[in-house]
Scaffold this active site. Structure first.
Site: not given
Ligand code: HXC
Ligand code: NAP
Length: 294
Positions: A22, A26, A156, A199, A208
């Site tokens: 990743g 970010g 968490y 955060p 998200r």
């Molecule tokens: C309910 C949802 C949903 C939503 C997706 N789904 N979004 N369900 N509410 N908002 C469901 C879909 O309908 C599907 O289920 C399944 O989840 C998979 O969705 P896809 O879109 O096919 O998955 P994919 O393309 O692999 O994408 C993965 C993803 C997406 C997680 C859904 O958001 C993503 O690519 N995220 C990567 C980056 C990311 O999330 N970054 C944030 C990290 S922040 P069904 O049953 O319909 O097939 C973080 C912070 C921690 O971790 C703490 C902060 C304080």
């Molecule tokens: P982000 O930009 O969405 O980073 C997530 C990264 O993961 C993206 O680069 C994404 O790239 C990659 N990724 C997602 N699914 C993947 C997969 N299946 N295979 C390979 N790569 C994948 O969010 P971020 O805020 O920088 O988060 C980074 C880390 O910090 C995460 O572990 C998150 O849980 C943690 N964190 C963040 C916060 C915050 O406040 N931002 C707080 C606590 C913890 P692609 O979409 O190109 O695959």
């Protein structure tokens, strides 16, 4: 000096090669940038190779460092093995694995399909397991030592959290893996640590976790005793230290960098912060009066 400045000495990571999952967006991109500035080679991986190639070009231009971009969905072990192979072919040895890739979104748990829950577990827990196992086996087979695995979790991971249950479940697993392997694989010359950020605004997380008007409605800075969110360079400073040889005696730890956020939510009487200063004289008098009567 202030907290936005770069902390480590020049060339502190010279000669190291670091894989950042990743790494194209970010926090992963922020840490990658600083590692390059400190002299490391960096492999950035994610699902989106076009994005990674653009980031590679921009960061090489900015820092003069070497970046390899590899498409790899961490959910698939065959892709992870191919990523290890490509990284080794390009740089010879890999010194650090930074498990940063994650997936997350807010939802009441009863609204989630089984596949939605699996998707988060697969990216966060299985993805971290896949990369850790593939690199761990490689290092053990090659008899290479002085390796570091750094995992990004959240606070968490130990408190749990409503509305992000798959993520909390998966991050808890990653933390258990960190502590377990810190002991088991120390004999092979590997260290395992984790960072739990509070955060830190990024597009990936904020879109998200705080979609639409939630961004205005919930000001996350207000939950933090220090009354601000984190700066990316602060996190990069901590990560650079933990992957460097300066932290050689730190193993099995999770370092929280959240301005005191999770403790504010945990302390039973922390809600008394809402009491205005001028009320404390009256409250103290009431408490003392009770004591004198009993
Ligand atoms: C309910 C949802 C949903 C939503 C997706 N789904 N979004 N369900 N509410 N908002 C469901 C879909 O309908 C599907 O289920 C399944 O989840 C998979 O969705 P896809 O879109 O096919 O998955 P994919 O393309 O692999 O994408 C993965 C993803 C997406 C997680 C859904 O958001 C993503 O690519 N995220 C990567 C980056 C990311 O999330 N970054 C944030 C990290 S922040 P069904 O049953 O319909 O097939 C973080 C912070 C921690 O971790 C703490 C902060 C304080
Ligand atoms: P982000 O930009 O969405 O980073 C997530 C990264 O993961 C993206 O680069 C994404 O790239 C990659 N990724 C997602 N699914 C993947 C997969 N299946 N295979 C390979 N790569 C994948 O969010 P971020 O805020 O920088 O988060 C980074 C880390 O910090 C995460 O572990 C998150 O849980 C943690 N964190 C963040 C916060 C915050 O406040 N931002 C707080 C606590 C913890 P692609 O979409 O190109 O695959």
């Amino acid at each position: 000096m202030n907290f936005k400045e770069k902390m480590l000495r020049d060339n502190a990571l010279q000669g190291k090669t670091i894989v950042v999952t990743g790494g194209g967006s970010g926090l992963g991109k922020a840490m990658t940038t600083y590692f390059l500035e400190l002299g490391a080679n960096v492999v950035i991986t994610s699902r989106n190779i076009e994005k990674l190639e653009k980031v590679k070009a921009a960061l090489e231009e900015k820092t003069g460092g070497n970046v390899l971009a590899v498409q790899c969905d961490v959910r698939h072990y065959d892709q992870v093995e191919a990523m290890v192979k490509a990284s080794v072919e390009r740089f010879g040895t890999i010194d650090v694995l930074l498990n940063n890739a994650a997936g997350n979104f807010i939802s009441p748990t009863e609204r989630l399909s089984a596949n939605a829950f699996d998707t988060i577990i697969d990216i966060v827990l299985k993805g971290t397991k896949n990369c850790t196992l593939a690199f761990g086996k490689h290092w053990i087979k090659q008899k290479e030592t002085n390796k570091v695995v750094l995992n990004i979790v959240t606070t968490y991971a130990w408190t749990g959290s409503a509305y992000v249950v798959p993520s909390a479940t998966a991050k808890a697993g990653v933390l258990a893996m960190t502590r377990s392997l810190a002991v088991e694989w120390a004999k092979y010359g590997m260290r395992f640590n984790a960072i739990a950020p509070g955060p830190f605004p990024t597009k990936g997380a904020w879109d998200r976790l705080l979609p639409g008007e939630l961004k205005e409605k919930f000001d996350l800075a207000k939950k933090v005793p220090l009354k601000r969110v984190g700066e990316h360079q602060e996190l990069a400073n901590l990560a650079a230290y933990l992957v460097s040889d300066f932290s050689s005696y730190i193993n099995g730890e999770v370092i929280t960098i959240d301005g005191g956020e999770w403790l504010k939510g945990a302390g039973q009487m922390n809600l008394l912060e809402a009491i205005p200063e001028e009320m404390w004289d009256a409250l103290e008098a009431m408490i003392r009066a009770k004591k004198n009567k009993s």
